[in-house]
Design a protein around this motif. Structure first.
Motif, PDB file in Angstrom:
ATOM      1  N   ARG A  85      -4.428   2.821  -9.619  1.00 35.93           N
ATOM      2  CA  ARG A  85      -5.361   3.352  -8.628  1.00 35.93           C
ATOM      3  C   ARG A  85      -6.297   2.222  -8.220  1.00 35.93           C
ATOM      4  NH1 ARG A  85      -8.466   7.900 -10.957  1.00 35.93           N
ATOM      5  NH2 ARG A  85     -10.129   6.415 -11.313  1.00 35.93           N
ATOM      6  N   ARG A  86      -6.224   1.865  -6.952  1.00 30.58           N
ATOM      7  CA  ARG A  86      -6.994   0.728  -6.445  1.00 30.58           C
ATOM      8  C   ARG A  86      -8.491   0.945  -6.614  1.00 30.58           C
ATOM      9  NH1 ARG A  86      -4.950  -3.328  -3.258  1.00 30.58           N
ATOM     10  NH2 ARG A  86      -7.034  -3.522  -2.391  1.00 30.58           N
TER      11      ARG A  86
ATOM     12  N   GLU B 223      -9.854   8.173  -2.030  1.00 32.71           N
ATOM     13  CA  GLU B 223      -8.664   9.021  -2.102  1.00 32.71           C
ATOM     14  C   GLU B 223      -8.315   9.483  -0.699  1.00 32.71           C
ATOM     15  OE1 GLU B 223      -9.933  12.044  -4.875  1.00 32.71           O
ATOM     16  OE2 GLU B 223      -8.907  10.986  -6.489  1.00 32.71           O
TER      17      GLU B 223
ATOM     18  N   VAL C 145      -1.145   4.169   0.923  1.00 30.52           N
ATOM     19  CA  VAL C 145      -1.797   4.239   2.227  1.00 30.52           C
ATOM     20  C   VAL C 145      -0.712   4.346   3.316  1.00 30.52           C
ATOM     21  CG1 VAL C 145      -1.943   1.721   2.450  1.00 30.52           C
ATOM     22  CG2 VAL C 145      -3.629   3.144   3.588  1.00 30.52           C
TER      23      VAL C 145
ATOM     24  N   ARG D 221     -12.368   0.709  -5.758  1.00 31.77           N
ATOM     25  CA  ARG D 221     -13.170   0.741  -4.527  1.00 31.77           C
ATOM     26  C   ARG D 221     -12.381   1.221  -3.312  1.00 31.77           C
ATOM     27  NH1 ARG D 221     -13.322  -3.634  -7.298  1.00 31.77           N
ATOM     28  NH2 ARG D 221     -12.058  -4.790  -5.810  1.00 31.77           N
ATOM     29  N   THR D 222     -11.428   2.120  -3.527  1.00 31.07           N
ATOM     30  CA  THR D 222     -10.594   2.630  -2.434  1.00 31.07           C
ATOM     31  C   THR D 222     -10.650   4.153  -2.455  1.00 31.07           C
ATOM     32  OG1 THR D 222      -9.133   0.722  -2.697  1.00 31.07           O
ATOM     33  CG2 THR D 222      -8.277   2.580  -1.427  1.00 31.07           C
TER      34      THR D 222
ATOM     35  N   TRP E  37      -5.051   8.167  -0.673  1.00 31.65           N
ATOM     36  CA  TRP E  37      -3.973   7.164  -0.701  1.00 31.65           C
ATOM     37  C   TRP E  37      -4.439   5.878  -1.369  1.00 31.65           C
ATOM     38  CZ3 TRP E  37      -4.563   9.167   4.619  1.00 31.65           C
ATOM     39  CH2 TRP E  37      -3.760  10.289   4.828  1.00 31.65           C
ATOM     40  N   ASN E  38      -4.696   5.965  -2.670  1.00 29.80           N
ATOM     41  CA  ASN E  38      -5.246   4.798  -3.342  1.00 29.80           C
ATOM     42  C   ASN E  38      -4.430   4.374  -4.556  1.00 29.80           C
ATOM     43  OD1 ASN E  38      -5.990   7.051  -4.790  1.00 29.80           O
ATOM     44  ND2 ASN E  38      -8.126   6.449  -5.057  1.00 29.80           N
ATOM     45  N   TRP E  39      -3.207   4.833  -4.669  1.00 29.32           N
ATOM     46  CA  TRP E  39      -2.317   4.420  -5.755  1.00 29.32           C
ATOM     47  C   TRP E  39      -1.272   3.466  -5.195  1.00 29.32           C
ATOM     48  CZ3 TRP E  39      -2.964   5.884 -10.843  1.00 29.32           C
ATOM     49  CH2 TRP E  39      -3.902   6.886 -11.083  1.00 29.32           C
ATOM     50  N   GLN E  40      -0.956   2.432  -5.950  1.00 25.13           N
ATOM     51  CA  GLN E  40       0.077   1.505  -5.480  1.00 25.13           C
ATOM     52  C   GLN E  40       0.648   0.707  -6.636  1.00 25.13           C
ATOM     53  OE1 GLN E  40      -2.086  -1.116  -2.655  1.00 25.13           O
ATOM     54  NE2 GLN E  40      -1.607  -2.751  -4.084  1.00 25.13           N
TER      55      GLN E  40
END
Length: 161
Positions: free
Chosen positions: A31-32, A37, A141, A34-35, A39-42
């Motif tokens: 989970r990125r 929700e 994202v 400072r991003t 779409w904050n998983w990558q």
């Protein structure tokens, strides 16, 4: 005579991505930091230094972003997977229109305790989990979704049930 290699994507930043599979065929998602929700998983990914071997870059990025060093090569995507930055990202991104990526599938051979999101001073992820490969495109994202769908298709053979 040697053929010159023509780069079909000169306006795209060279980048590598890593899909790390555990022994159950699940994939590592971060989970990125400072991003917002949702779409904050990558997957781990990052730029390639000038002259750097793509696989070396993938191992470096994996270690910098996750602390993981215990990984073995499973496979890679053949060609560049390309995506454009949306206007708000392009405005911050300087001269690049987007990114061109080669993705590597790696098998995690260590213990979960090896994973350290603070392995380097620039923390990319604030949390992580093991997930099904087919979940990843829904969590990324939207402007990267088509790229993640290509990666999921390319590496489906390594995924668990």
């Amino acid at each position: 005579a040697r053929q010159a290699v023509i780069d079909p994507y000169p306006d795209y930043r060279p980048n590598v991505g890593v899909v790390l599979f555990n022994d159950q065929g699940l994939v590592w998602l971060g989970r990125r930091a400072r991003t917002p929700e949702p779409w904050n998983w990558q997957f781990p990914q990052g730029g390639v230094d000038h002259g750097e071997d793509l696989f070396d870059a993938a191992l470096r990025e994996l270690e910098e972003e996750t602390g993981v060093r215990s990984a073995r090569y499973l496979g890679r995507t053949e060609d560049w997977i390309v995506y454009d930055f949306p206007p708000e990202v392009a405005a911050r991104g300087g001269r690049w229109r987007g990114q061109k990526q080669v993705w590597f599938a790696l098998g995690f051979t260590g213990e979960d305790s090896e994973i350290r999101l603070d392995a380097h001073h620039q923390v990319e992820f604030e949390a992580w989990r093991w997930a099904r490969l087919d979940e990843a495109p829904e969590l990324i994202v939207p402007f990267k979704r088509a790229a993640y769908e290509q990666v999921a298709t390319a590496f489906r053979r390594f995924a668990g049930p």
